[in-house]
Enzyme design. Structure first.
Site, mmCIF file in Angstrom:
data_model
loop_
_atom_site.group_PDB
_atom_site.id
_atom_site.type_symbol
_atom_site.label_atom_id
_atom_site.label_comp_id
_atom_site.label_asym_id
_atom_site.label_seq_id
_atom_site.Cartn_x
_atom_site.Cartn_y
_atom_site.Cartn_z
ATOM 1 N N GLY A 296 0.928 -1.357 -0.115
ATOM 2 C CA GLY A 296 -0.082 -0.089 -0.118
ATOM 3 C C GLY A 296 0.935 1.330 -0.061
ATOM 4 O O GLY A 296 1.981 1.196 -0.499
ATOM 5 N N SER A 297 0.077 2.335 0.843
ATOM 6 C CA SER A 297 1.178 3.816 0.397
ATOM 7 C C SER A 297 2.476 3.809 1.167
ATOM 8 O O SER A 297 2.887 4.828 1.076
ATOM 9 C CB SER A 297 -0.023 4.742 1.124
ATOM 10 O OG SER A 297 -1.173 4.734 0.377
ATOM 11 N N THR A 298 2.652 2.761 1.863
ATOM 12 C CA THR A 298 4.175 2.719 2.234
ATOM 13 C C THR A 298 5.147 2.804 1.335
ATOM 14 O O THR A 298 6.234 3.307 1.453
ATOM 15 C CB THR A 298 4.560 1.663 3.409
ATOM 16 O OG1 THR A 298 4.336 0.397 2.523
ATOM 17 C CG2 THR A 298 3.841 1.623 4.733
ATOM 18 N N PHE A 299 4.789 2.080 0.125
ATOM 19 C CA PHE A 299 5.499 2.223 -1.116
ATOM 20 C C PHE A 299 5.592 3.754 -1.704
ATOM 21 O O PHE A 299 6.418 4.148 -2.463
ATOM 22 C CB PHE A 299 4.861 1.432 -2.204
ATOM 23 C CG PHE A 299 5.626 -0.019 -2.294
ATOM 24 C CD1 PHE A 299 5.969 -0.123 -3.868
ATOM 25 C CD2 PHE A 299 5.913 -0.638 -1.286
ATOM 26 C CE1 PHE A 299 6.605 -1.432 -3.962
ATOM 27 C CE2 PHE A 299 6.391 -1.969 -1.583
ATOM 28 C CZ PHE A 299 6.993 -2.157 -2.974
ATOM 29 N N LYS A 300 4.748 4.477 -1.284
ATOM 30 C CA LYS A 300 4.851 6.139 -1.857
ATOM 31 C C LYS A 300 6.234 6.654 -0.945
ATOM 32 O O LYS A 300 6.500 7.584 -1.682
ATOM 33 C CB LYS A 300 3.711 6.918 -1.227
ATOM 34 C CG LYS A 300 2.022 6.460 -1.917
ATOM 35 C CD LYS A 300 1.473 6.986 -1.604
ATOM 36 C CE LYS A 300 0.084 6.647 -2.142
ATOM 37 N NZ LYS A 300 -1.278 7.068 -1.546
#
Length: 575
Positions: A296-300
């Protein structure tokens, strides 16, 4: 009368002579008979002495021998293993002596009676299987391995002929469930089968055991990087979090960003290694290193760092997030849509899917793929723990893949690898493979790889601190410890489609943000609102767990609280 005296005297002389002659004859016979009897007695005693000596010698010989295993299962003597200790010398695993029950079926008088008596002490014993063993006529069979002292005493009290005990070694884990996935397990023969126990065997212990050189007094303890105090905090918080947020699983890791040492790592549900009856259950999985998830958004964190490191984007760059992105049959929306152009810091703190997709477009497909491989999140992780999963990615990256991967959908990796990749964005730009053994900063730099610039690192530190101050990272803030971080709420794939009901949530935190020393990454699998009406995004659960871990463990890690610049995300000059 007188004239008759000579005749009488002669008669008396003859009688005396006869008597003397007879006496001589009798004495000679007696001597001959007595000599033969004495010889027979000596010979009889010698025979009996020889027989009893032979029997006694045989008994002594047999008493010194191991039970005859012919016709029964071959079992090597369980060899010694070194103790496993944490970084402070606290024992995590050690050998203890235990008794195992065997039988000599040839000496069993009544198998049914023997089993009936045994079942009073070992109610779990399999009657049919044990009966076949006792009736096999073999010289040796195992009946029950690793008994408790009470079980051994109770079986001895039964007085069943043909049963015996053999002293073996078994592993004892003083911390129980606390570090079960890290320390691992041994089998009934004291061989490592998972975790660091298996790693130790793979480093040559098995060869030492086979050669008979694995002697307890010669085996030095194996020290891990784990801090048992911090490990207890982490395991307690994830177990509490799983229950509190009604999740099917939870986990966390604490990583030293300067050395790559894992200070603590836990995943629940877990198991008690002292009684691992459920260790093979479907839900017993070390999700931190062996579980694959769309993060999820941890990849941002990676997407923004990639854009900044490429030189094509700066913190002042702006991206149009006023409208959803349509590509093929997919439409990319923002969860908290602002409906306007966003700066890079705004893309990050508002966790804009559209803005992240635009950042990926600025870099390009090949550059995107290369950066994630450079950061190690799509490579199989190299570490001591055997249970490590290989990440997955599309065989061919297309535009739609790059766009969705920008916000954490379309590739799967492990939470531990995500933490390692984020550590590189905090520690000066060096990718350091994680280790469960002690390692100094100097040793870490010998194996480190430079993956991003110092300028990118300073920008990412600023963004992490800013997100904790103004964005979704507020739930993980701990006064005095300058925490920064990024949330990640990912919809799970169910039956080939993304589910709006089931999430995989994560939070990656770094502290202290002026010079990050540690990464804390937490996960919650399929969490639900704590109470009706409350949210179930990562900020509501994974972020809370991260904050609790930092609050309880920071002082144990040697981080001193500092309230001098609370509530201030400062962008350090990188000229």
């Amino acid at each position: 009368m007188i004239g008759g005296l000579p005749r009488i005297g002669n008669l008396l002389k003859r009688r005396k002579k006869v008597a003397e002659d007879g006496s001589i004859v009798v004495d000679a016979a007696r001597k001959a008979t007595g000599g033969k009897a004495k010889t027979r007695i000596i010979m009889t005693m010698a025979v009996f002495f020889t027989i009893y000596s032979t029997i006694a010698g045989r008994l002594v010989y047999l008493g010194l021998q191991n039970p005859d295993m012919s016709g029964g299962p071959q079992s090597r003597v369980t060899a010694s293993r070194p103790d496993i200790v944490d970084r402070n010398g606290e024992v995590l695993a050690t050998d203890i002596k235990t008794a195992s029950l065997f039988a000599e079926p040839r000496r069993i008088v009544d198998a049914d009676e023997a089993i009936e008596k045994l079942s009073t002490v070992l109610p779990e014993i399999d009657y049919e299987q044990t009966y076949h063993k006792l009736k096999s006529g073999a010289g040796f069979v195992w009946l029950q391995r690793q008994l408790t002292p009470k079980q051994q005493a109770d079986i001895m009290a039964l007085g069943i002929p043909g049963l015996g005990f053999r002293t073996e070694k078994r592993r004892f884990y003083p911390s129980g469930e606390t570090s079960s996935y890290i320390v691992g397990l041994t089998n009934v023969d004291n061989q490592g089968i998972s975790g660091m126990e298996k790693y130790i065997d793979d480093q040559g212990l098995t060869d030492l055991q086979a050669s008979g050189l694995a002697v307890a007094r010669d085996l030095r303890p194996v020290k891990l990087s784990i801090d048992l105090r911090v490990q207890h905090v982490v395991r307690d918080e994830v177990a509490t979090g799983m229950e509190r947020f009604h999740a099917i699983a939870a986990g966390a890791v604490v990583l030293n960003v300067k050395t790559g040492e894992v200070l603590a790592m836990a995943s629940v549900p877990d198991f008690d290694p002292n009684n691992p009856y459920n260790a093979q259950d479907k839900d017993r999985l070390n999700r931190m290193s062996a579980g694959l998830y769309e993060m999820g958004s941890t990849f941002k964190s990676f997407t923004t760092a990639m854009a900044l490191d490429s030189g094509k984007v700066t913190l002042e760059s702006r991206f149009d997030a006023s409208r959803p992105i349509r590509i093929g049959r997919q439409t990319i929306h923002d969860f908290h849509a602002k409906g306007r152009v966003l700066s890079v810091p705004e893309v990050f703190i508002y966790s804009s899917n559209i803005g992240s997709a635009r950042e990926a477009e600025a870099v390009g497909i090949e550059g995107h793929r290369e950066f994630l491989h450079r950061l190690g999140v799509l490579e199989k992780m190299q570490t001591e723990l055997p249970e490590v999963a290989r990440p997955t990615e599309p065989k061919v990256w297309k535009q739609v893949n790059s766009i969705t991967i920008a916000f954490g959908h379309g590739v799967s990796t492990t939470p531990l690898q995500t933490a390692v990749g984020c550590a590189a964005l905090m520690n000066g730009g060096f990718l350091i493979e994680p280790t469960f053994l002690p390692r100094t900063a100097e040793q870490a730099m010998e194996v480190a790889k430079k993956v991003v610039s110092e300028k990118t690192v300073q920008s990412m530190r600023y963004l992490y601190a800013l997100n904790a101050e103004k964005g979704s990272g507020k739930s993980a803030r701990v006064p005095g410890f300058r925490v920064g971080g990024k949330t990640g709420t990912a919809e799970k794939v169910v039956n080939g489609r993304y589910s709006h009901e089931k999430n995989f949530n994560a939070f990656v935190a770094a502290f202290p943000m002026d010079d990050p020393q540690y990464i804390v990454l937490t996960i919650a699998d399929e969490p639900k609102p704590e109470k009706p009406g409350m949210g179930n995004t990562a900020a509501s659960n994974a972020g809370v767990m991260a904050g609790n871990i930092i609050r309880r463990a920071a002082s144990m890690l040697g981080v001193k609280p500092d309230f001098s610049h609370e509530n201030g995300a400062t962008l350090v000059s990188y000229q």
